[in-house]
Design an enzyme around this catalytic site. Sequence first.
Site, PDB file in Angstrom:
ATOM      1  CG  HIS B  62      -1.610  -1.268   1.469  1.00 26.28           C
ATOM      2  ND1 HIS B  62      -2.614  -1.743   0.658  1.00 26.28           N
ATOM      3  CD2 HIS B  62      -1.432  -2.223   2.417  1.00 26.28           C
ATOM      4  CE1 HIS B  62      -3.022  -2.924   1.103  1.00 26.28           C
ATOM      5  NE2 HIS B  62      -2.322  -3.234   2.178  1.00 26.28           N
ATOM      6  CB  SER B  85      -0.511   0.304  -4.298  1.00 27.25           C
ATOM      7  OG  SER B  85      -1.133   0.364  -3.049  1.00 27.25           O
ATOM      8  CB  SER B  90      -4.391   0.676  -0.383  1.00 27.52           C
ATOM      9  OG  SER B  90      -3.380   0.189  -1.246  1.00 27.52           O
ATOM     10  CG  ASP B 139       0.595  -5.986   2.491  1.00 31.30           C
ATOM     11  OD1 ASP B 139      -0.316  -6.818   2.424  1.00 31.30           O
ATOM     12  OD2 ASP B 139       0.579  -5.048   3.299  1.00 31.30           O
ATOM     13  CD  GLU B 205       3.536  -5.377   6.387  1.00 31.05           C
ATOM     14  OE1 GLU B 205       4.764  -5.464   6.206  1.00 31.05           O
ATOM     15  OE2 GLU B 205       3.025  -4.573   7.162  1.00 31.05           O
ATOM     16  CG  ASN B 230       0.958 -11.851   9.361  1.00 30.28           C
ATOM     17  OD1 ASN B 230       0.374 -10.780   9.434  1.00 30.28           O
ATOM     18  ND2 ASN B 230       0.431 -12.989   9.781  1.00 30.28           N
ATOM     19  CE  LYS B 235       1.496  -7.072   9.607  1.00 35.40           C
ATOM     20  NZ  LYS B 235       0.120  -7.431   9.319  1.00 35.40           N
ATOM     21  CG  ASP B 239      -0.383  -4.104  10.920  1.00 38.22           C
ATOM     22  OD1 ASP B 239      -1.585  -4.034  10.681  1.00 38.22           O
ATOM     23  OD2 ASP B 239       0.479  -4.067  10.036  1.00 38.22           O
ATOM     24  CG  ASN B 240      -2.774  -8.469  11.958  1.00 35.73           C
ATOM     25  OD1 ASN B 240      -2.355  -7.698  11.101  1.00 35.73           O
ATOM     26  ND2 ASN B 240      -2.558  -9.776  11.894  1.00 35.73           N
ATOM     27  CB  CYS B 244      -8.110  -3.699  12.806  1.00 38.06           C
ATOM     28  SG  CYS B 244      -7.297  -4.446  11.387  1.00 38.06           S
ATOM     29  CG  HIS B 350      -4.986  -8.456   0.789  1.00 37.70           C
ATOM     30  ND1 HIS B 350      -4.055  -7.586   1.308  1.00 37.70           N
ATOM     31  CD2 HIS B 350      -4.695  -8.557  -0.520  1.00 37.70           C
ATOM     32  CE1 HIS B 350      -3.221  -7.199   0.350  1.00 37.70           C
ATOM     33  NE2 HIS B 350      -3.592  -7.778  -0.764  1.00 37.70           N
ATOM     34  CG  HIS B 404      -3.324  -0.511  10.279  1.00 35.14           C
ATOM     35  ND1 HIS B 404      -4.688  -0.622  10.442  1.00 35.14           N
ATOM     36  CD2 HIS B 404      -2.893  -1.783  10.049  1.00 35.14           C
ATOM     37  CE1 HIS B 404      -5.043  -1.875  10.327  1.00 35.14           C
ATOM     38  NE2 HIS B 404      -3.992  -2.602  10.079  1.00 35.14           N
ATOM     39  CB  SER B 412       4.040  -3.492  10.462  1.00 29.94           C
ATOM     40  OG  SER B 412       2.936  -3.634  11.315  1.00 29.94           O
ATOM     41  CD  GLN B 416       7.977  -6.157   5.153  1.00 32.56           C
ATOM     42  OE1 GLN B 416       9.015  -6.711   4.766  1.00 32.56           O
ATOM     43  NE2 GLN B 416       6.790  -6.446   4.658  1.00 32.56           N
TER      44      GLN B 416
END
Lengths: 485, 485, 485, 485
Positions: B62, B85, B90, B139, B205, B230, B235, B239-240, B244, B350, B404, B412, B416
């Site tokens: 993204h 992306s 996104s 990703d 990711e 991930n 992560k 992030d999740n 969210c 996704h 996010h 995250s 990476q």
Amino acid sequence: MALLVETTTSGREYKVKDMSQADFGRLEIELAEVEMPGLMSCRTEFGPSQPFKGARITGSLHMTIQTAVLIETLTALGAEVRWCSCNIFSTQDHAAAAIARDSAAVFAWKGETLQEYWWCSERALDWGPTGGPDLIVDDGGDVTLLIHEGVKAEELYEKNGQLPDPSSTDNAEFQIILTIIRDGLKTDPKRYHKMKDRIVGVSEETTTGVKRLYQMQANGTLLFPAINVNDSVTKSKFDNLYGCRHSLPDGLMRATDVMIAGKIAVVCGYGDVGKGCAAALKQGGARVIVTEIDPICALQALMEGLQVLTLEDAISEADIFVTTTGNKDIIMVSDMKKMKNNAIVCNIGHFDNEIDMHGLETYPGVKRITIKPQTDRWVFPETNSGIIVLAEGRLMNLGCATGHPSFVMSCSFTNQVIAQIELWKEKTSGKYEKKVYVLPKHLDEKVAALHLGQLGARLTKLSKDQADYISVPVEGPYKPAHYRY
Amino acid sequence: MALLVETTTSGREYKVKDMSQADFGRLEIELAEVEMPGLMSCRTEFGPSQPFKGARITGSLHMTIQTAVLIETLTALGAEVRWCSCNIFSTQDHAAAAIARDSAAVFAWKGETLQEYWWCSERALDWGPTGGPDLIVDDGGDVTLLIHEGVKAEELYEKNGQLPDPSSTDNAEFQIILTIIRDGLKTDPKRYHKMKDRIVGVSEETTTGVKRLYQMQANGTLLFPAINVNDSVTKSKFDNLYGCRHSLPDGLMRATDVMIAGKIAVVCGYGDVGKGCAAALKQGGARVIVTEIDPICALQALMEGLQVLTLEDAISEADIFVTTTGNKDIIMVSDMKKMKNNAIVCNIGHFDNEIDMHGLETYPGVKRITIKPQTDRWVFPETNSGIIVLAEGRLMNLGCATGHPSFVMSCSFTNQVIAQIELWKEKTSGKYEKKVYVLPKHLDEKVAALHLGQLGARLTKLSKDQADYISVPVEGPYKPAHYRY
Amino acid sequence: MALLVETTTSGREYKVKDMSQADFGRLEIELAEVEMPGLMSCRTEFGPSQPFKGARITGSLHMTIQTAVLIETLTALGAEVRWCSCNIFSTQDHAAAAIARDSAAVFAWKGETLQEYWWCSERALDWGPTGGPDLIVDDGGDVTLLIHEGVKAEELYEKNGQLPDPSSTDNAEFQIILTIIRDGLKTDPKRYHKMKDRIVGVSEETTTGVKRLYQMQANGTLLFPAINVNDSVTKSKFDNLYGCRHSLPDGLMRATDVMIAGKIAVVCGYGDVGKGCAAALKQGGARVIVTEIDPICALQALMEGLQVLTLEDAISEADIFVTTTGNKDIIMVSDMKKMKNNAIVCNIGHFDNEIDMHGLETYPGVKRITIKPQTDRWVFPETNSGIIVLAEGRLMNLGCATGHPSFVMSCSFTNQVIAQIELWKEKTSGKYEKKVYVLPKHLDEKVAALHLGQLGARLTKLSKDQADYISVPVEGPYKPAHYRY
Amino acid sequence: MALLVETTTSGREYKVKDMSQADFGRLEIELAEVEMPGLMSCRTEFGPSQPFKGARITGSLHMTIQTAVLIETLTALGAEVRWCSCNIFSTQDHAAAAIARDSAAVFAWKGETLQEYWWCSERALDWGPTGGPDLIVDDGGDVTLLIHEGVKAEELYEKNGQLPDPSSTDNAEFQIILTIIRDGLKTDPKRYHKMKDRIVGVSEETTTGVKRLYQMQANGTLLFPAINVNDSVTKSKFDNLYGCRHSLPDGLMRATDVMIAGKIAVVCGYGDVGKGCAAALKQGGARVIVTEIDPICALQALMEGLQVLTLEDAISEADIFVTTTGNKDIIMVSDMKKMKNNAIVCNIGHFDNEIDMHGLETYPGVKRITIKPQTDRWVFPETNSGIIVLAEGRLMNLGCATGHPSFVMSCSFTNQVIAQIELWKEKTSGKYEKKVYVLPKHLDEKVAALHLGQLGARLTKLSKDQADYISVPVEGPYKPAHYRY
């Protein structure tokens, strides 16, 4: 933008940003109608009898999608309507366009100058040579203020030919008001008198405006009856609390995309608005510090696990500052200088003196970097460190997002409609004197009841025996006047 | 938009929506840097040694403001970068413009067609005649998929001259992939082989992409080493979950302005993403119903006071539906027909097969009314009642909001960067085979540690004696591999 | 209390506080059965086949009402059972009485001395001249420890006639263990060897005990197979988290009646137990400060709006201190001296070295005032100011209240039953070596599934097509082994 | 227990359960003093001037540890005190013992019969031949009721010699009252007249008692001035809300040890008490359903994500039922029959007619199994299924636990002390007529202010300029009378 009134093909006056957004506005109005059961119920219940037949209503209230549903409820009940916004940033241009095209005379756009703002207010009051409105829907009291100041000036002028002197005040906005009145006096020295003679009453929406009304009542200067809609339970405990709980994070996110979790947030004031803001920030994962002058509200904050400190205590460690006090001089430029780099400073209250915007703007060597409209980074020369100020220190939830959501505004606006019906119905009965009134509790309860069905709620019914036991009528109202909810 | 690669004055290729937004992008990148301490620490720690010197990195992720900070961290460490992306909606166009102008070759804009999407992916992989990238940041795994499919097709073509046949599949997107590969084969029948020979590894990711990698590992078809970012704790549990929790309500508010309080919301799936979504909706005042297939996750939902039902049980009473499963066929068109008027349906996962968009689009007589980009009302002919679908059934938080927030993406993306450094450092050591790896726990802990200072946290230090007592090193890692946090 | 074994009319041995409480115990057991659907389902499913026929089970696990339902599930499945508690304060005397009268040999009472505690443990292992138990249910690993130490001593004794020397250690409790073993050696120098030869395996309940088992596995000294029940998801993420969220405030309230709202609480450690404690205190209106050594857990705390500091930072302002670390030397007597008057200090973990009880008890001039059992005020001579220590620094939720509630213990104990069945079923198959095992995920999911119906939950069923799409069996298990929930 | 008044060595009368518990009571009183800063501040501020010198105070208010601190505050300010409890289950016997031994004449024990209850009330009013008390501290209004009924009966008796007839009423409790008055008339036909002539006023604590006072005021039958302490903000919004949020789960846990997480709980009524109960249950992980008659309170519940249904809708699926209405006939025996096995039914309100205890007790064939005091399982003959009723349908938080915690009771009781001082100071000034008064807001704010320091809060000070801007005094009060907090 040249300040020229335009006219629709049907002959209605307006001034909006972009009439081509009317279709978009209409689509969103249709969505909002589904979320505003109180207003739609008013249309069903009162529409057939056209209670506002013959009534001219001037409104000064954020020209948003939700307000569009309010306006079209007023017109559906028979009223003729002229409208301006009560904040320079709060208009949603697509809402203004849709209403201007379809329903009422609108003078509002997002990002007015103060000069433009008062020009719009004047237009909303300008019903032509036959005088002003019959009724006023007000939010913050600016239109009511203009009329009262106008009448005062006309009296002085009549007495001794004295004209208002804009240079007599430091306040930039008040200078504009005096200028408008002064210029108006020359063309019609009885303009505001004619207006106040016609006006049946005003219903006022917000804490700030209500405070002004009670002061005028106390001073004996109130010119017409007023209904204080703000203090309906279904307004102050809903719109202020649940509305801000929704729209504060919305504004923060749209303006800055900042993560709320993990941050230290200072909420100045823990009234209903502050309670909503603090709840939203806490739920978002921030650590919230409250500042308060009132020991009772402070103790409430403590009972929710919030820390109560002074601004000074928290100034250098916090990431987000929100003012909710309705007072002035809460966060001064000297405070802002002590903040962390990129601390976010915003005000969810009505006026831009809650944050010392004047001090900031005139700080020697300060640099303003506009990230995007209503999101400015201000950099201090000494530290090359900056803070982020939202919506120029005014109503951040309307400046940076879309304000309160439809459902909760349906509660507030249903109070407005009921108040307006009441004023107009009793226009000749003498029921309302030149005083400030609140709506009776059974109407407050009715507003709530109109919003339950949509959320799938089922009320319990009191038996006669139970009602007698607690000494209330079976149909309500169920609580004494002083009940705090 | 004609698909022509453009070139900056410095000779770098790009294709973005509007290069004039580069300044705006730069301002927001600067704000984001302050919120991304992990990435900025990487620049400080690793910048001087230029670990990516000579490395070509292709990214498919993204193209947002946060990703811009990632890209410029990679270039600050010495890499040359090309980017696309990984979702058609996104991209933030101002972020793309700033990076294209200042730092890397970008091919991305908000609202790509599928055709354009894959064209962009090809461009990001196209490092000219000397072959492909050295490293991939992925990703969702689309770029990895393209290479694997390309290699497969080249092998078949070499063996028996067989070309991929787009008509062999019903899947519209896969038809495009096969067409690209087919057309490429004609000009260079070894394109993807050259690419895979050069590639040192990929760091992936997201859950979906990782699942594909493990399948390829199981099948023995994985062509190069992969690091599963991930499943770093910093992560998947950040992030999740927290991402969210922030971006779901943000997307809902920006798209619909709907009040969350009082609503009934159905969250399909109660993994980390679902947990974040459910928490956000509950905190916003909704009543949340969870659907689950996994009894453990279902029991977790119950312990938080959430109701666990099937979609069917809740279909006609809920106001908001969110899918978080990573599976397909969760909400079918037959379900949508049973929903309340203006029920909101969205997917934070996704792929757009979680909601049956195909079934909806091809429903006889269905009417699509676009309120605004990424917000569509779909009206069924039988009932004249409609539902509101966000971001065409794809990643609603990136399609309708900005995804996010920076702080959590810093976690995250620091994973990476560390994964990429690791792959590049070990490129010749043989440490990594053609398998899927996770980062060792001490690096996971390091990522977390880099984010504490900014939030004012102070860690406790273990004494040697205490460390011995619980059998861990004083410096960590502190938990066994299977620890669940 | 004289340490004499008593015998029921049916000839079963026991030693409890007051047999007349058996009826009360039975009533509460019957209530608990309704709240423990997992255990009751085991009775229904496995009862008819009597899987434990011929098996002798020794349990060392808090002798509470919930444990009573566990014991009677084991006996309903055919086992013969002897039981002791694994903590000197955790026995509920009415539960012990009911079980002693009706179902199994029980040696346990609330408020044992350490001497009595180990006497009880010996009795639970004493199956008469024919050797020891076949299976062990352990919590904290004391019984397993005793056997391992016993075997070790017997080997030394056999080799060179050396007897254990209690004076070789400073640890008061370990002195008792050595004394017991020494005295036993004289009567039967092969007692523990016979025991370990017979034992098929142990299932261990808690973090502390599991840690010991892994150490023995690593050292190669583990004498029989072990199933780590603690790390079943339905144990560690339920009992530890939701159990403590319930029982921490319960213990605080019963011991001190203190208002949680408005207080500053320090939670040492933010693992599953700490997360549960912090959640409970935050929800109760406290402001929670977390101490952590692990940066990942620290960042999780921050994301929930909690402050992360060192103990030292918070020592003088906090009102409540809770240790949840499983480590030692967390709160030292030097810390306690700095606390506010009447600060509450407690440990929800297993051992009393988490709080420096030894330092406190031996502090010169300190005064202990017992408010009521398990609630002591300790006054320092210098300041005449005191702190309140709960349950003498041990498991406060079991010492001051009744521990975790039945429903969540049903999850933990169903894991125990399934583990015991597995060990016994495979006793001769060689499936389990002298290692530590966790239960397979499908059994973990089964435990959860057994608890859903009672809470009115309805699971969604995966279609074959969906299951294939995410590569899991339709019937589960649904998650990879490393999934963190 | 024979109803004989006993006498301390110092000659003070009393009747308590067990004087040997006095030391334990004293220890807990000392702990509570630290948690009651409002009362302790009153001792510091007013103690030296002995404002109650010469005043006799009779109190009828739960004889708990917290009340002990109230009583000793009254005596520290110079009063002579006699006390009874206002609920048959609410006395803490160790508190009663400590006060009886050290400070005041107490007549109270846990588990009084109704006959004993009223005997205690009489004793508390019995100041010997010289008449009754000067002041009354009341909770629920029973002592006030007794005096009013007594005076009424004496008037009738004087007029026509008519004696009260206990058989004239079905209400068992009122029969006892009439019997007492009848028997008293024979010995002193002016007893209650003398009492009311002496009484300066009453301060009343709770909603129920206040309702009775307003009815008497409305009927013109109120015999002396009354201060409504219940409607101080620092009482109704603190004790009712935060107190119940604490003590409801405490009562549930002590009585049943039931896990709250995952349960379905019905809270009948969503006033301040209901709000506190619902918050506690939601935070504990229950799914909460609210029943309400008032649409405003119902809408508040919805805004917090709670479901609003009728009792009938939820009767067969819920696990826990709590009544908080202050009304009668909320849960009838016919409802209880429809509940799940072992559903928990309790009332946190004052009177036992909120739950239909009479219907339950007289249900044909119903079986009562007392698990432990105040926890009964009632089994219906038709289904052999049972429900669990707490504290015989009365105040479950006082019957099953220890009621509200000290800190919040310090707010309520400081209001009591201030009200009593006010009444006594103005005893001859005529300031208070035979009406019901609330305390002025500045005293309400003072009560809050006295509780801030202990929680580490720091108030912000208003500048004169700011105070003028919002039209309040710098020192407060800060809010209008109708403000809802």
